[in-house]
Design a protein around this motif. Sequence first.
Motif, PDB file in Angstrom:
ATOM      1  N   ASN A   1       0.560  -1.433   0.624  1.00  0.00           N
ATOM      2  CA  ASN A   1       0.297  -0.193   0.029  1.00  0.00           C
ATOM      3  C   ASN A   1       0.829   1.274  -0.154  1.00  0.00           C
ATOM      4  OD1 ASN A   1      -1.828  -0.747   0.002  1.00  0.00           O
ATOM      5  ND2 ASN A   1      -3.172  -1.291   2.473  1.00  0.00           N
TER       6      ASN A   1
ATOM      7  N   GLN B   1       0.766   4.076  -2.913  1.00  0.00           N
ATOM      8  CA  GLN B   1       0.733   5.685  -3.097  1.00  0.00           C
ATOM      9  C   GLN B   1       1.750   6.117  -3.171  1.00  0.00           C
ATOM     10  OE1 GLN B   1      -0.159   6.430   1.379  1.00  0.00           O
ATOM     11  NE2 GLN B   1      -1.116   8.324   0.725  1.00  0.00           N
TER      12      GLN B   1
ATOM     13  N   PRO C   1     -20.095  11.872  -1.692  1.00  0.00           N
ATOM     14  CA  PRO C   1     -19.197  11.465  -0.240  1.00  0.00           C
ATOM     15  C   PRO C   1     -19.070  10.183   0.089  1.00  0.00           C
ATOM     16  CG  PRO C   1     -21.141  12.391   0.766  1.00  0.00           C
ATOM     17  CD  PRO C   1     -21.240  12.377  -0.473  1.00  0.00           C
ATOM     18  N   ASP C   2     -19.724   9.196  -0.049  1.00  0.00           N
ATOM     19  CA  ASP C   2     -19.747   8.218  -0.423  1.00  0.00           C
ATOM     20  C   ASP C   2     -18.168   7.155  -1.108  1.00  0.00           C
ATOM     21  OD1 ASP C   2     -21.513   7.336   1.531  1.00  0.00           O
ATOM     22  OD2 ASP C   2     -23.061   6.204  -0.081  1.00  0.00           O
TER      23      ASP C   2
ATOM     24  N   SER D   1     -16.616   2.401  -4.952  1.00  0.00           N
ATOM     25  CA  SER D   1     -15.486   1.210  -4.068  1.00  0.00           C
ATOM     26  C   SER D   1     -15.892   0.394  -5.323  1.00  0.00           C
ATOM     27  CB  SER D   1     -16.526   0.671  -2.703  1.00  0.00           C
ATOM     28  OG  SER D   1     -17.603   0.565  -3.177  1.00  0.00           O
ATOM     29  N   ARG D   2     -14.744  -0.429  -5.099  1.00  0.00           N
ATOM     30  CA  ARG D   2     -14.751  -2.003  -5.940  1.00  0.00           C
ATOM     31  C   ARG D   2     -14.752  -1.198  -7.349  1.00  0.00           C
ATOM     32  NH1 ARG D   2     -19.898  -5.639  -5.062  1.00  0.00           N
ATOM     33  NH2 ARG D   2     -20.638  -3.486  -3.993  1.00  0.00           N
TER      34      ARG D   2
ATOM     35  N   ALA E   1      -2.300  -7.307  -6.833  1.00  0.00           N
ATOM     36  CA  ALA E   1      -1.731  -5.345  -5.978  1.00  0.00           C
ATOM     37  C   ALA E   1       0.168  -5.742  -7.035  1.00  0.00           C
ATOM     38  CB  ALA E   1      -1.858  -5.737  -4.677  1.00  0.00           C
TER      39      ALA E   1
ATOM     40  N   TYR F   1     -11.360   2.120  -4.360  1.00  0.00           N
ATOM     41  CA  TYR F   1     -11.585   2.802  -3.631  1.00  0.00           C
ATOM     42  C   TYR F   1     -11.846   4.533  -3.983  1.00  0.00           C
ATOM     43  CZ  TYR F   1     -14.676   5.474   0.142  1.00  0.00           C
ATOM     44  OH  TYR F   1     -15.583   6.265   0.189  1.00  0.00           O
TER      45      TYR F   1
ATOM     46  N   SER G   1     -12.555   8.733  -3.067  1.00  0.00           N
ATOM     47  CA  SER G   1     -13.879   9.712  -2.443  1.00  0.00           C
ATOM     48  C   SER G   1     -13.629  10.762  -2.154  1.00  0.00           C
ATOM     49  CB  SER G   1     -14.241   9.034  -0.844  1.00  0.00           C
ATOM     50  OG  SER G   1     -13.165   8.971   0.142  1.00  0.00           O
TER      51      SER G   1
ATOM     52  N   ASP H   1     -13.089  13.560   0.146  1.00  0.00           N
ATOM     53  CA  ASP H   1     -11.490  13.659   0.889  1.00  0.00           C
ATOM     54  C   ASP H   1     -10.426  13.108   0.692  1.00  0.00           C
ATOM     55  OD1 ASP H   1     -12.660  11.103   1.739  1.00  0.00           O
ATOM     56  OD2 ASP H   1     -12.461  11.402   3.639  1.00  0.00           O
ATOM     57  N   GLN H   2     -10.111  12.102  -0.324  1.00  0.00           N
ATOM     58  CA  GLN H   2      -8.814  11.577  -0.680  1.00  0.00           C
ATOM     59  C   GLN H   2      -8.114  13.207  -1.452  1.00  0.00           C
ATOM     60  OE1 GLN H   2     -10.073   8.225  -1.943  1.00  0.00           O
ATOM     61  NE2 GLN H   2      -8.993   7.051  -0.350  1.00  0.00           N
TER      62      GLN H   2
END
Lengths: 381, 593, 291
Positions: free
Chosen positions: B44, B48, B150-151, B154-155, B165, B240, B242, B244-245
Amino acid sequence: MQVTRRVFTSGLAIGLAAPAVLRGASAQGGTIKIGQVVPITGPAAEAGKYAMAGAKLALEKVNKAGGVLGKQLEIVTEDDQTTNPGAVLAFSKLATNADISAFIGSIRSTQMHAMAPDILKNAKPTMFGGTDPTLTKLGNPWLFRCRPNDGYSGRVIATFGLDELKLKKWGIVHSTDAFGTNGAKALAEALEKAGVKPAIIQGYSNQSQDFTPVVLALKQAGIDVLGSYFTFENDLGIFARQLRQLGVTAPWVGSPSIVNVTALKLAGPALYNTYGVADYAEDSSPEAKAYADAYRAVMKVDPDNQSSWCYDAVSLLATAINKAGKTDPQAVREAMLSIKGYKGAEGEYNFDQNGDGLHGYNIVQNKSGKIAFAKHIEFKD
Amino acid sequence: MTSITDAPPAVRRTAPFGLLGYVVLAAVVVYYAATHPFDGYITNILMQAATYSVAVMGLTVVLGLCGQINLAQAAFFGLGAYAVGLGTVDYGLNFWLCVGLGLVLVVAAGAFLGTSTLRLGGHYLAMVTISFQQIVTLVMVNWIPMTHGPDGVSRIPRPGLFTSAQGYLAFCVTVLAVVGYMVWRLPASPLGRAMRAVRDNELAASVAGIDVQRTKVTAFAICASLGGLGGALFAGGFAYVSPDQFSFAESIVFLTMVLLGGVASPIGAVVGTGLLILIPEWLRFLKSVPGLYLAIYGLAVILIVLFMPDGIWGWFSQWTRRFGRAAVAAVPADAAALELRGSVGHNNEVLRVEGLAKHFGGLKAVDGVSFTVKRGSVHALIGPNGSGKTTTLNVLSGIYTPTAGKMVLDGTDVSNLPPHRRTIAGLGRTFQNIRLFRSMTAVENVIIGAEHPGNPVGKAHHALDARARAALAFVGLGDRADEMVTSFSYGHQRLIEIARALAGNPTLLLLDEPAAGLNSTEKVELTGLLKRIAAKGLTILIIDHDMTLVSDVAEHITVLNFGRRIADGDPVSVLNHPDVVTAYLGSEPDAPH
Amino acid sequence: MDLVLQLLFTGIGIGSVYALVALGFVLIFRATNVVNFAQGEFSMVAAFLMVIFAVDLEWPYWLSFLLALAGMALYGVIFNLGVYYPLRHRTYLPVIISTIGASILVANTMLALYGPQPQVLSPVFETPGFNVGPVYLDSQYLLIIVVTMVLVAFQYWFFEHTLLGKKLQATSQDKEMASLLGIPVATMIMITFVYSAVLGGLAGILVAPILFVSIQMGGTIALKAFAATIIGGFGDVAGAIIGGLALGVIETFGAAYISVPYKDGFAFLVLVLFLVFRPQGLFGERVAEKA
C-alpha cells in the motif's frame, strides 16, 4: 551556521533510522491481540480518545475475568488521522501483524468503505461502528457492525415523530457527507412509506460557519417537526443556537450526535427538550448503566456512543473467540454469528447474516442538559 | 526570478549513456517491485508513493521548470481517479479507455485554467488554483447522481493484465520510470528550454521569441495530465476513491513533496513523495500524544526549507557535484562563421515609425513620434532623462501597447503583434538592466535566442548549438560558452545578451543603453563590436546617454524630449541643433547615471 | 424583505470576520510580498489563549483579553523571527512553504497541548441578541461589525497621519528606497507581523463565542479571507475590507437563494469569474514590468 546545518542533517538521519529500531522491540507472544484503527489526530481525534477508553474498559473487564483462551487480551492501536488513506494505511499496517486475531474498525462509514478491500483480503473478523447501511451489503463476510445502521435510525426518528409526537410537517437537515446524506435518505423514505412527504430537505457541508439561510428556509417552510443528521458537534452547536434565536421552536429529533457529550457542552440550552436517537442510552438497560458507571469512574465524563460500541466490540470478540475455542478467523466468524441475545452496553446483539448486530434504537430526551431515556424502538426486520 | 532554486544543475549531454543506465536501473526496480514478496502494508505504501510521485513530477515541470505555482494538483489527481472509478464501475468501460478519458478531462481543465489565468501569475494563479480545487471538491461531494457524493466509488477494478496488487504495483513503477525519464530529459528539449527561460525571465523570454503564454499553458497542461495519470493509477491501486482524498490539504501535501525533494529533478519528486509518505508512518510511535507527530512534521518542513533550499535531492546532488566535476572542453567555434542578415531587402527602410504615442493615464511618455531607420545604418535615439526613449523602445518591441501610431518592420506592420511575434518578424533587442536566464550557461542563453520560427538556422540542435557558439565567438566569449552566465562579469553579461539577440538573426537590432554600467575599456570593446556588427550590414537602433559612443558609431540620430521628436538627421547637424543644445543644457551631464 | 434584511445582517457579520483576517493577510503581503498560510492559526492561537485565561484560570474577561492580545504580539515576533526572517532574501515560494509548515506545527502543537475537544468561550455580552422589528441581531456579530469599522478608521488614521504608519507604508512600497531613507526595514516588517498577529488574534477572540474554539477554526476562515483579499484586489487595505464584506454577503445570499451545500463554492466561483473575465476590474491597467 555550517555546524548547525551538519548537526541538523545528521540528526535527521538518526531520526529516520530510529523508528525501525523501536519497531522490533514490541513483537512478543503470549497475548491475544486485537487491532484497533482509531483517529488520534485530525478532526475526529476527540472521538478517538473516547473510543480507545471504551475498548480499554472492556479489555480490563475481559482480562480480569481470565482473559481469552487462557491468555491476556491486548489491543494494538493505529492512528487513521481521520482520513481515508490514513485509515487504509493504519489497517494494512495492523494487518501485517499476523498475531492480531481480530480488528476494530472505524465509526466513520467512508473509512470503512476505504478499508473494505483490505479487510476482505485480510480475512479476519472486523468490528465497526460506521452506520452506512450499504457496508454490510458489500458481500464482505468479515464485517460486523456493533451499532444499529442508519436504515434503523431514520425509521426510528420517523416512527417516534409520527406515532409519539403526532407531527406531520417535517423538515430534514443533514450534512452532505456520507453519513448525513444516507441518514436523511433513510428518514425521508421511512416518512414517505407512512404517507408523509417532508416539507423541506436541506443539506449543508461540514464546518459551516453560519446556518442562517438554512434556518430561514425551515422557517419559511413552516415545519412543525425537525429531523436532523449532523456529523460534527460544532456545526450542530451553531445551528441549534441560530435555530432558537430565529424563533423556530418546533420539536426536534436528531441523529445520535445531538445527545453526545461535546454537543451538550457546546450548544447548552439551545438543545434543551430536543430528542435524539441514541444507540447508547444510560438508562436503557442494566448493562448500559453498569458501563456508564465504569466509564465515568475512569474518564470523569458521561459516556456516549463513541465509546460504547468499542466496549461491546471487544467484549463480543472475547466471547466469540472463547466460544470458538481458537483464533481461527472462520471459526470466530461462525461463533460471532451464533451469538444470540448478548446484552451489551448498546443493546441486545443478534448478528444477522449481513453482520448487523443491533436492530433498534433508543429515543432519549435532553432535559435541561441531562439525557433522559424515553423509549426503545426495536424492529424485527 | 521566480524559481526557488538558485542554480539547478546544468543539463549534461550524456543522453545515450544516461538512457542506457536509466533503463537498466528502472528495469531492476520494476523487477524488484514485481517479484519481491511485500506484505500488504508495504504494498500500500509503495503503491501510494508510486502514484503520488507521478503527480508530483507534474509539479516538477510546472514549478521547477516553468516557475508557476499550482495548488490544485490534488483536484487533477482526483479528476483522473474519478474518471477511472466512475468509468469502470458505473459505465463498465475499459480501464485504459477511462485512463485516456481522464487525461483528456484534466488536460482540458488544466489548459482552460492556464489559458484564462496564467498571464496573471504568482499569487493570482495560486488563488485561482485554490478556487478550482475547492470547486472540484464541492462538486465531487454534492453532485451525488454522478459522483456518488461523499460515499465515493468502491470496488474499482484493475486492468486484466495487472489484477494482483504486486503486478499492478510493478506496472505503476514502470509508468513512473517512463514519466521520470521524460521529465528528466525535458529541460534539454526546446520546450523545456523555453520553460526555463520563462521561469528565469519572462520579459527576456518573450523578446527572445518565446510565446510565454503558450509555454506556461503547456507546462500547466503537462502538470495537470501527470496529476490525472497519477490519480487514474491510484484509483486502480486502492480500488476506492472518495472526495476527501483529493482535498485542498492534499494539494498542499503534493506541493510540500516537490519542494521537500527538490524541484530541479524528477528524482527530487520521488524522494520528496517517499519521505512525506514515510515520515508520518515512521513517526507513528509518537502517537501517544495526539498531534505530536504532525507537529514534528510541520517543524521538519520549516527546517528543511531553511537549511535545504533546493530540497533534499538538490542538497545531495550539490554534495556529489563537489567531487568529480570534470571541466567541459568548449567546442571551438569560428567567429567568422556567424552570418547576419545584411543590407538586402525589399526597400531601403527597415523600420518606419509613424505618429507613435504611449500615454500612461495623463502622462504622455511618448507623444506622436515619427522616424525612419535606413537599411544597413546605425541609428541612434537620444534624449535627456525622461524624454521617452526607453518607453519608445518598449513600444517598439511590443512590451507596451501603443496608445496610437504605427510601426512597420521591413515591410510588415507589427503595431499589434506581441513581443515574440515581433522577434519572429525580425526584431532583436537587449535590455538596459541585463536580462539573462540566470540558471543557464552562456550557450544555452544564446540557443534560446536562436530557437524561434523564422530563423533560417532551423530547428536541429547541432545547428542551433553551432550558431549560438558562433555568436558567442563573435562577441569574443567563444571559449567560455559552457560557463553559467552568473559567473560572467557585468560587461560580459551584456555581450552575451547581444550574442543572444544576434543568434536570432534579426533584421533590426535594438540596443537599450548598451554602455550603461560599463567601464571605459569595456566601452571601447563595445564600440568595436558595434562597428563589426554594422560592418556585416545589420541595421542597429541604439539608445544611449553616452555621447562618445553615439557619435562614434551612429550615422543618423533622432532626438526626443518630453516624448516628442525635436531633431532628426546626421550626427553633426543634430548635435548642433539649437533645440538639442537647450534640451541638454542645464540638464544632467551626458555620462551614464 | 425581512428575509433579505436578516440575511444581510448575517452576511455582513460573517463578512466582517473575513475582513479582519483579510486585513492581516494584506498587511503582511504588502510588507513582505508573501502570502502567509499560517494566518488562520493567529486566530486559533488567540482563541485558545482566551480559553486558557478566561475559562481555565477564570481571570476577568478584560484582563484575559488584554493578555491574549499581548500574547499574540509576542507570537508575531516569534513567527517573524522563525518563519519569515531567515528566508527574507529568497523568493516567495520557500516562504509560502515555511508558513504552511508553521501552520501544521502550530495547529498540532495546540492539539498536543490542549486536546482535540472544541472549547466554549462565553460571549462578551450577557444578552445574546435582540429583535429590531423582524430582524434578529446577534450581539456578538454586532460587536464584530463595530470593531471592524473602528479598526478600519484606526487603520486609515494610523497609516495616513502617523510617522510610524508612513514609515510602514514606505517600507511596503519600496524596501530599498526606505532603507536608503534611514527607515529600519527589518523593524518595520517586525511591527507588521506583530500588528497582523494581533489583528488575526482579535478576529479569533471575537468569533470564538460563535464558532467555538477548535484546532481547525482558523483554517476555513483564513481560506475565505484569502479569497476576500483577491476579490478586493491583492495588497489593498480598503479592498480587503470590501472583499471580506462582499464575500460574506455573496455567500449568505447564495446559500439562501441558490444552494446551501455549494455555499463555500460561491466565493471561489465569483473569484474565478472575476479573474478570468475582468482581471482589470480588480486592479486597473496592468503596468508591465519596467524593462
